[in-house]
Enzyme design. Structure first.
Site, PDB file in Angstrom:
ATOM      1  N   GLY A  48      -1.251 117.817 -92.705  1.00 46.92           N
ATOM      2  CA  GLY A  48      -0.743 118.750 -91.705  1.00 46.92           C
ATOM      3  C   GLY A  48      -0.978 118.197 -90.316  1.00 46.92           C
ATOM      4  O   GLY A  48      -1.920 117.431 -90.096  1.00 46.92           O
ATOM      5  N   GLN A  53      -1.565 117.753 -81.311  1.00 47.38           N
ATOM      6  CA  GLN A  53      -2.296 116.560 -81.747  1.00 47.38           C
ATOM      7  C   GLN A  53      -1.600 115.261 -81.358  1.00 47.38           C
ATOM      8  O   GLN A  53      -2.193 114.193 -81.422  1.00 47.38           O
ATOM      9  CB  GLN A  53      -2.544 116.595 -83.271  1.00 47.38           C
ATOM     10  CG  GLN A  53      -3.503 117.703 -83.681  1.00 47.38           C
ATOM     11  CD  GLN A  53      -3.719 117.712 -85.172  1.00 47.38           C
ATOM     12  OE1 GLN A  53      -2.932 118.298 -85.914  1.00 47.38           O
ATOM     13  NE2 GLN A  53      -4.769 117.055 -85.648  1.00 47.38           N
ATOM     14  N   CYS A  96      -9.846 116.796 -90.346  1.00 41.31           N
ATOM     15  CA  CYS A  96      -8.818 116.885 -89.313  1.00 41.31           C
ATOM     16  C   CYS A  96      -8.557 115.501 -88.741  1.00 41.31           C
ATOM     17  O   CYS A  96      -9.502 114.763 -88.458  1.00 41.31           O
ATOM     18  CB  CYS A  96      -9.304 117.827 -88.205  1.00 41.31           C
ATOM     19  SG  CYS A  96      -8.133 118.020 -86.868  1.00 41.31           S
ATOM     20  N   LEU A  97      -7.270 115.161 -88.555  1.00 38.39           N
ATOM     21  CA  LEU A  97      -6.939 113.842 -88.018  1.00 38.39           C
ATOM     22  C   LEU A  97      -7.464 113.670 -86.594  1.00 38.39           C
ATOM     23  O   LEU A  97      -7.644 112.548 -86.135  1.00 38.39           O
ATOM     24  CB  LEU A  97      -5.417 113.633 -88.043  1.00 38.39           C
ATOM     25  CG  LEU A  97      -4.789 113.589 -89.450  1.00 38.39           C
ATOM     26  CD1 LEU A  97      -3.278 113.547 -89.350  1.00 38.39           C
ATOM     27  CD2 LEU A  97      -5.315 112.389 -90.234  1.00 38.39           C
ATOM     28  N   HIS A 138      -5.553 126.401 -90.445  1.00 41.26           N
ATOM     29  CA  HIS A 138      -6.139 125.287 -89.696  1.00 41.26           C
ATOM     30  C   HIS A 138      -5.170 124.838 -88.593  1.00 41.26           C
ATOM     31  O   HIS A 138      -5.571 124.636 -87.441  1.00 41.26           O
ATOM     32  CB  HIS A 138      -6.436 124.140 -90.671  1.00 41.26           C
ATOM     33  CG  HIS A 138      -6.921 122.869 -90.048  1.00 41.26           C
ATOM     34  ND1 HIS A 138      -8.157 122.317 -90.331  1.00 41.26           N
ATOM     35  CD2 HIS A 138      -6.349 122.012 -89.156  1.00 41.26           C
ATOM     36  CE1 HIS A 138      -8.305 121.195 -89.632  1.00 41.26           C
ATOM     37  NE2 HIS A 138      -7.217 120.985 -88.910  1.00 41.26           N
ATOM     38  N   GLU A 139      -3.884 124.704 -88.958  1.00 41.59           N
ATOM     39  CA  GLU A 139      -2.895 124.204 -87.987  1.00 41.59           C
ATOM     40  C   GLU A 139      -2.587 125.243 -86.916  1.00 41.59           C
ATOM     41  O   GLU A 139      -2.419 124.893 -85.743  1.00 41.59           O
ATOM     42  CB  GLU A 139      -1.606 123.777 -88.703  1.00 41.59           C
ATOM     43  CG  GLU A 139      -1.773 122.666 -89.744  1.00 41.59           C
ATOM     44  CD  GLU A 139      -2.463 121.415 -89.212  1.00 41.59           C
ATOM     45  OE1 GLU A 139      -2.382 121.146 -88.002  1.00 41.59           O
ATOM     46  OE2 GLU A 139      -3.110 120.709 -90.002  1.00 41.59           O
ATOM     47  N   HIS A 142      -4.979 125.082 -84.227  1.00 39.29           N
ATOM     48  CA  HIS A 142      -4.690 124.025 -83.254  1.00 39.29           C
ATOM     49  C   HIS A 142      -3.805 124.549 -82.121  1.00 39.29           C
ATOM     50  O   HIS A 142      -3.988 124.194 -80.955  1.00 39.29           O
ATOM     51  CB  HIS A 142      -3.961 122.851 -83.923  1.00 39.29           C
ATOM     52  CG  HIS A 142      -4.865 121.832 -84.549  1.00 39.29           C
ATOM     53  ND1 HIS A 142      -5.808 121.126 -83.835  1.00 39.29           N
ATOM     54  CD2 HIS A 142      -4.954 121.382 -85.823  1.00 39.29           C
ATOM     55  CE1 HIS A 142      -6.434 120.285 -84.656  1.00 39.29           C
ATOM     56  NE2 HIS A 142      -5.949 120.422 -85.869  1.00 39.29           N
TER      57      HIS A 142
END
Ligand code: ZN
Length: 175
Positions: A48, A53, A96-97, A138-139, A142
């Site tokens: 995701g 990001q 997380c990236l 989670h997204e 963000h």
């Protein structure tokens, strides 16, 4: 399509903390951004990615929860909104990236109902559970400037950020 740089907490915390703005129109420009995001996510690799990001404060998410040999199943969420969340919660080990190499358990509602626009700007309402529910929450976090480490204790959060900083420094020295 192009792979963009993924912002990380060591260098880009201020941007990652920004609240993203609603998308006004799902047009070709937005689809180009979504295509870039998808390619960036696949290259990472990740399951995701939120637009912030890659430095774009827009309420856009891309996702692909296909595993291993399964065919690719890209999904796009524009202006996603959680319209219902279960009282029942679940705990999942998240990563997380933007917080590379850090994993920790986060508790969230186990099921949610989601309303969003798709790649073509069509309104979609759907239920999410299991990994889909975890990932979309989670997204969406963000988009509100919230990272999964913000759900951890302050000590764990500080440790995570300094670990990422240290790793980034080591990498820079190795170049
Ligand atoms: Zn993330």
């Amino acid at each position: 399509m192009s792979v963009r740089r993924i912002l990380t907490v060591d260098a880009d915390l201020a941007t990652l903390k920004k609240k993203s703005q609603p998308v006004v129109a799902v047009d070709d420009d937005l689809r180009a951004l979504m295509d870039d995001m998808l390619e960036t996510m696949y290259a990472a690799p990740g399951i995701g990615l939120a637009a912030i990001q890659v430095g774009e404060p827009k309420r856009v998410i891309v996702m692909d929860l296909a595993r291993g040999e399964e065919p690719k199943a890209p999904r796009f969420f524009v202006n996603p909104e959680i319209v219902w969340a279960s009282e029942e919660t679940g705990v999942y080990e998240e990563g997380c990236l933007s917080v590379p190499e850090i994993y920790d358990e986060v508790e969230r509602p186990a099921k949610v109902r989601l309303r969003s626009l798709d790649y073509h700007g069509r309104l979609v309402e759907e239920d999410a559970e299991a990994l889909f529910a975890v990932c979309i929450q989670h997204e969406i976090d963000h988009l509100n400037g919230v990272l999964f480490i913000d759900h951890l204790s302050r000590l764990k959060r500080q440790r995570a950020v300094s670990k990422v900083k240290k790793a980034a420094k080591t990498e820079a020295e190795a170049l």
